[in-house]
Scaffold this active site. Structure first.
Site, PDB file in Angstrom:
ATOM      1  N   ASP A 354       0.840  -1.190   0.000  1.00 37.75           N
ATOM      2  CA  ASP A 354       0.000   0.000   0.000  1.00 37.75           C
ATOM      3  C   ASP A 354       0.881   1.249   0.000  1.00 37.75           C
ATOM      4  O   ASP A 354       1.866   1.339   0.741  1.00 37.75           O
ATOM      5  CB  ASP A 354      -0.885  -0.033   1.249  1.00 37.75           C
ATOM      6  CG  ASP A 354      -1.765   1.194   1.370  1.00 37.75           C
ATOM      7  OD1 ASP A 354      -2.642   1.365   0.501  1.00 37.75           O
ATOM      8  OD2 ASP A 354      -1.582   1.961   2.325  1.00 37.75           O
ATOM      9  N   GLU A 388       1.739  -0.486  -5.059  1.00 32.80           N
ATOM     10  CA  GLU A 388       0.804   0.583  -5.384  1.00 32.80           C
ATOM     11  C   GLU A 388       1.692   1.820  -5.540  1.00 32.80           C
ATOM     12  O   GLU A 388       2.127   2.398  -4.525  1.00 32.80           O
ATOM     13  CB  GLU A 388      -0.218   0.781  -4.273  1.00 32.80           C
ATOM     14  CG  GLU A 388      -1.235   1.853  -4.610  1.00 32.80           C
ATOM     15  CD  GLU A 388      -2.204   2.161  -3.469  1.00 32.80           C
ATOM     16  OE1 GLU A 388      -3.394   2.374  -3.743  1.00 32.80           O
ATOM     17  OE2 GLU A 388      -1.747   2.194  -2.303  1.00 32.80           O
TER      18      GLU A 388
END
Length: 694
Positions: A354, A388
């Site tokens: 993330d 990401e």
């Protein structure tokens, strides 16, 4: 402060502590007792706090320090013991120090947690209603409101062999443990919402049916429900507020979450399905200077976090209030140890990072320490690494800038595919790039076309169904006056906002969903499917359902079975056609084995498009011959396919010399493959058609 060595009930009667050793980090069980090792560069003392079944606490000061690691050994202590930490030191927020010995702290290396955060003002290092705010000092004991760490024994190796699926052959299924299982009628009630539910026979049968090779789970590291959500009667559904990087979230277990998680991994591995975890090493659940003192802040705030100015405030490139400082060796070690633990002990096959850009930030720009550490680690050499590739800080959008072996979430793919099928002018050129693995982004430094993770929907944003059913977001249930969530969704309601009884609109929506799904699975790169998109799941137009732990996000089984069958057909086609999943990029270069180009773009009339065509707003039918890459040593033989993506009206397409089979037509999804008449083929309006060699 009480340093009494009097043991609490249920602990060894002769409880003592001696020096022990500074490794491994955390609590380690031996035949003689338990060793504890904790990092803090700025503390003046650290206490190990042991709790019996009644909650009575015994504090033992760690007697030894090697560098910045404090350690001790407790003879006779066993697995199952409940503990926490307290750290003494300066409370000087303007200098970055927020030590408060009154606050019980979670061990960053805890393998299991007993209990959940109970929100109370005592959790904060400062007094909430004091005019000095976070500069004040709170003396209340937070122990009653903090989950207790649990000492865990060493675990045996898992039974099933990891599938080790090559990236190019992967089909990723992004899912939530609860969302996937809470409403499945064939899952026993006590297994719904749990790791056991994911491992259940009906869920695994569904995954096999649709051709999934990897399940990518939203965060399962222990996390908290934010206080503002609890006050609204909501929960942190997505899980992006980690408080334990070694601890499986107990809310997804029914007894022993560690054992149940490992059993889930074993069950999926037996079916050849990998497990990838969405991991949140960019920040913690402690928030900014107004947040609670739960672990890192109390152990060594100045080391664990990126601080700004004199140190009172936090750098916030994550949007959550803080950012972990991976340029510090101890913090980097924590992350690397966590990754190895989940790989070696818990059995997972990969990680989706993330806000991965934040993991590479230093004090003066971007640094390579995390990337260097992870790329040289022999334990992590076999796992999939997915970035990401952005955060919200300056220069944080870094798509295409992560090194081998990272794959990256490609949001340009999502946006360009949605825009093309919405009918936006000038989009065929952009779609052509996405169809070929976004070579202009990823084709450098030896990277492969598998670097691009292609998707049209993910947990963050509209579901596929909502992208064709809503022109705007509808996030009112989140309690933020619909201000939250993405504003640029490139969505379209096709004539009516939300559900409708209009048969024509529903048929058009179904067609567009098939078109977008087909585009994902016929493109070079790694396809990712959001759980529920294969059955038409809707979130009612909520494109930021982070706090909706309810039927908004729980999949309503069985859903649209015709769409599910269509997805199964797409994955089967992809498996059968190696030219759809190549490692090498396609640049219309001549193949040495047959003198043919590996890629040919065609207009509907069979001619090659000119530069003017690519910018012509009336250019809607994009066709291509795809062969094995001229730059790859993969053996695709004479295999080739002809794909037509038509965002305009019905048209006739001139085919290359045949013979051809019409293997897929999104306008006729139930038709079986059939020989195609030549030289022209009729292509339906707003459809995808795939031709293969018989």
């Amino acid at each position: 402060m009480n340093h009494s060595r009097k043991p609490a009930a249920g602990l060894p009667a002769d409880l003592t502590i001696r020096a022990g050793r500074p490794w491994p980090m955390g609590a380690t069980v031996t035949d003689e007792g338990v060793n504890i090792a904790v990092f803090s560069a700025n503390a003046t003392a650290i206490d190990l706090c042991l709790f019996d079944a009644t909650g009575a606490e015994t504090r033992l000061r760690l007697p030894a320090r090697d560098g910045d690691v404090w350690h001790g050994f407790v003879p006779g202590l066993q697995a199952g013991a409940r503990y926490g930490l307290r750290a003494d030191g300066p409370y000087a927020p303007h200098e970055g120090h927020r030590f408060n010995v009154n606050k019980l702290l979670i061990d960053p290396y805890a393998r299991s947690l007993d209990g959940e955060i109970v929100w109370d003002d005592a959790l904060y290092g400062f007094t909430m209603d004091d005019p000095e705010g976070d500069l004040s000092f709170d003396t209340r004991d937070s122990a009653p409101f903090v989950p207790k760490c649990v000492v865990c024994a060493a675990l045996p190796a898992l039974e099933a062999v990891p599938p080790l699926t090559p990236a190019r052959d992967s089909v990723i299924y992004e899912a939530h443990v609860r969302g996937l299982t809470m409403r499945h009628p064939e899952i026993p009630q006590d297994q719904r919402g749990t790791y056991a539910g994911v491992a259940s026979d009906p869920v695994r049968a569904h995954l096999r049916r649709i051709g999934v090779t990897a399940v990518e789970l939203l965060p399962v590291h222990a996390f908290l429900d934010d206080r503002f959500l609890v006050n609204r009667g909501l929960r942190n559904y997505w899980g992006y507020q980690t408080i334990g990087f070694f601890t499986p979230a107990a809310r997804y277990g029914s007894g022993d979450p560690v054992a149940e998680f490992r059993a889930m991994v074993d069950a999926l591995h037996r079916d050849g399905i990998e497990v990838i975890l969405d991991v949140v090493y960019n920040h913690s659940g402690e928030g900014d200077e107004k947040g609670p003192t739960l672990s890192f802040r109390g152990l060594d705030n100045a080391s664990y976090y990126h601080l700004s100015g004199t140190g009172r405030h936090y750098v916030n490139h994550t949007g959550t209030g803080n950012a972990l400082n991976l340029t510090h060796p101890a913090v980097l070690r924590l992350v690397m140890d966590s990754l190895r633990y989940w790989t070696e002990v818990m059995g997972v096959d990969g990680f989706r990072f993330d806000l991965a850009s934040e993991l590479t930030r230093g004090r003066d720009g971007f640094a390579t320490g995390f990337l260097d550490a992870i790329r040289q680690d022999p334990v992590l050499a076999r796992v999939k690494l997915i970035a990401e590739p952005w955060d919200i800080g300056p220069g944080g959008y870094r798509l295409g800038q992560f090194p081998v072996p990272f794959m990256e979430w490609n949001d340009r793919f999502r946006d360009d595919v949605r825009r093309f099928w919405r009918g936006d002018a000038g989009t065929p050129a952009a779609l052509a790039k996405r169809l070929l693995g976004s070579a202009e982004v990823f084709d450098h430094d030896g990277r492969s076309a598998s670097s691009s993770v292609n998707f049209v929907a993910c947990h963050d944003g509209f579901t596929l169904n909502d992208a064709v059913s809503y022109a705007g977001k509808h996030n009112e249930a989140n309690g933020e006056q619909n201000r939250d969530g993405h504003h640029a969704n490139f969505s379209d309601n096709l004539g009516s906002e939300g559900p409708t009884e209009d048969a024509g609109i529903n048929a058009a929506r179904a067609q567009r969903k098939r078109n977008m799904l087909a585009t994902v699975f016929l493109s070079q790169g790694v396809p990712m499917l959001l759980a529920g998109d294969e059955m038409g799941h809707s979130q009612g137009g909520n494109n930021n359902a982070y706090a909706q732990d309810n039927e908004t996000t729980w999949l309503d089984w069985p859903g649209d079975q015709g769409l599910t069958d269509f997805v199964a057909r797409l994955t089967a086609l992809r498996r059968a056609q190696p030219v759809l999943r190549q490692r090498g990029f396609l640049h219309s270069r001549i193949r040495p084995q047959d003198g043919l180009p590996d890629l040919e773009w065609h207009r509907a009339d069979g001619r090659h498009p000119t530069e003017a065509d690519w910018h012509d707003p009336n250019f809607r039918a994009l066709c291509a011959v795809i062969r094995g890459s001229a730059e790859s040593d993969e053996d695709t033989g004479a295999a080739e396919v002809y794909v037509c993506l038509n965002s305009g009206e019905a048209t006739a397409v001139t085919l290359p010399d045949g013979p051809w089979l019409r293997a897929l037509d999104t306008a006729a999804p139930d038709d079986e493959p059939a020989p195609e008449a030549e030289p022209q083929a009729d292509i339906a309006a707003r459809s995808v058609t795939l031709f293969t060699r018989p």
